[in-house]
Design an enzyme around this catalytic site. Structure first.
Site, mmCIF file in Angstrom:
data_model
loop_
_atom_site.group_PDB
_atom_site.id
_atom_site.type_symbol
_atom_site.label_atom_id
_atom_site.label_comp_id
_atom_site.label_asym_id
_atom_site.label_seq_id
_atom_site.Cartn_x
_atom_site.Cartn_y
_atom_site.Cartn_z
ATOM 1 C CG HIS A 119 -18.956 -38.922 13.730
ATOM 2 N ND1 HIS A 119 -18.769 -39.074 14.918
ATOM 3 C CD2 HIS A 119 -19.513 -39.477 13.026
ATOM 4 C CE1 HIS A 119 -19.163 -40.906 14.594
ATOM 5 N NE2 HIS A 119 -19.495 -40.917 13.350
ATOM 6 C CE LYS A 171 -16.949 -42.756 11.795
ATOM 7 N NZ LYS A 171 -18.412 -43.742 11.520
ATOM 8 C CG ASP A 199 -17.228 -39.681 18.964
ATOM 9 O OD1 ASP A 199 -17.779 -39.901 17.710
ATOM 10 O OD2 ASP A 199 -17.942 -38.616 19.553
ATOM 11 N NE ARG A 208 -12.653 -52.486 -12.089
ATOM 12 C CZ ARG A 208 -12.573 -54.592 -12.709
ATOM 13 N NH1 ARG A 208 -13.175 -54.577 -13.193
ATOM 14 N NH2 ARG A 208 -10.828 -54.419 -12.640
#
EC number: 2.7.11.-
Length: 320
Positions: free
Chosen positions: A141, A162, A180, A248
């Site tokens: 997906h 998305k 999808d 980071r």
């Protein structure tokens, strides 16, 4: 195990390989499939009675032998040697089909095809075709895009944006492959190819706008039929606490395993004010740099370490 019918192989390659039916039409539904002890590349080969291939190809030498077999020079009959398991026989090089081979294939429901192409080229094309068609597959997906010629799969929970991100990237000149349901095929030991099902091809669903035909809106170059998957970008919902906990200066390389193939992955936090399209482009550019042996984080840490050593040396040399 994955398999295809002789009928589908014929339909997919009829014009490219100049295939024509010669006999055995009733065997069109014979299956060609991967065996546990044989790789896909071993499915096709020249006529072999000791280690028979599922697809037996008759070239110049094999045709000469069959002619001798039919004339009785060898002392064998067709039935003696052809009592083997095979799904398809192809006579290549534009050679005539011997009556004995035609009759045997007709009686035993073995499809017999002819081709004008030379047998080595014919086998190479069929092996590549079967490797792609019979590849192990999975469905993921997400949205699969071509970004700077890199196959990028964008994943994440529903509602994170998305499709909107994909639309922004397409408007910036990148291309859509699948939305999808992304079909992934392992076409090599370390290679995954992403494709889109014919039903969903060209379409992108965006909340509030519905189904968009990307090809009609943005043109032919906005769509790609397939692409090698090289990078996974996973979107995660983030709050202030999550952002504070991020490492980071991490130099670890994250990967995700799909069909036993490790694919480089990057996690992008979704938060208010972040331009995700720019971040995705930057992530892809950084990935390309890393392929060339350049790691920005490692370079920064090395520069920082060098500066610390220089400062330490300077302090030692300074008079009290």
């Amino acid at each position: 195990m994955p398999s295809i019918s002789v009928r589908r192989l014929f339909d997919d390659n009829q014009y490219k390989l100049q295939l024509a039916w010669a006999a055995g039409n009733s065997g069109a539904d014979n299956r060609i499939g991967v065996e546990a002890d044989k790789p896909v590349l071993a499915l096709v080969g020249h006529l072999n009675f000791i280690h028979p291939n599922q697809i037996q190809v008759v070239g110049l030498a094999e045709s000469e032998y069959l002619n001798r077999l039919e004339s009785g020079e060898t002392g064998y009959q067709f039935g003696d040697l052809f009592d083997i398991s095979m799904s398809l026989v192809i006579v290549a090089n534009g050679l005539p089909v011997s009556p004995g081979l035609r009759d045997y294939c007709h009686k035993n429901d073995i499809p017999l095809l002819t081709s004008k192409l030379e047998s080595p080229y014919l086998m190479d094309v069929l092996r590549i075709y079967l490797q792609r068609t019979l590849a192990a597959s999975s469905v993921k997906h997400g949205v699969f895009l071509d970004v700077f010629e890199i196959g990028v799969l964008i994943t994440g929970h529903s509602g994170l944006g998305k499709s909107e991100l994909a639309l922004e990237l397409i408007s910036r000149g990148h291309s859509l492959i699948a939305d999808d349901a992304v079909e992934l095929f392992r076409i090599g030991p370390e290679t995954l190819e992403g494709r889109c099902s014919p039903m969903l091809r060209d379409f992108l669903e965006v909340r509030g706008l519905g189904i968009l035909n990307i090809r009609h809106i943005f043109g032919e170059t906005s769509i790609r039929p397939k692409k090698i998957l090289q990078l996974i970008i996973n979107l995660v919902e983030a709050d202030d606490e999550y952002m504070k906990q991020l490492d980071r200066l991490s130099i670890r390389t994250e990967t995700e395993s799909i069909l036993n193939v490790n694919v480089r992955s990057v996690t992008l936090p979704v938060a208010v004010g972040r331009n995700l399209a720019v971040l995705v482009e930057a992530a892809v550019r950084n990935y390309i740099l890393q392929l060339r042996g350049k790691d920005s984080t490692r370079e920064f840490l090395e520069r920082h370490q060098t500066q610390l050593k220089e400062n330490e040396q300077h302090n030692e040399d300074r008079p009290d």
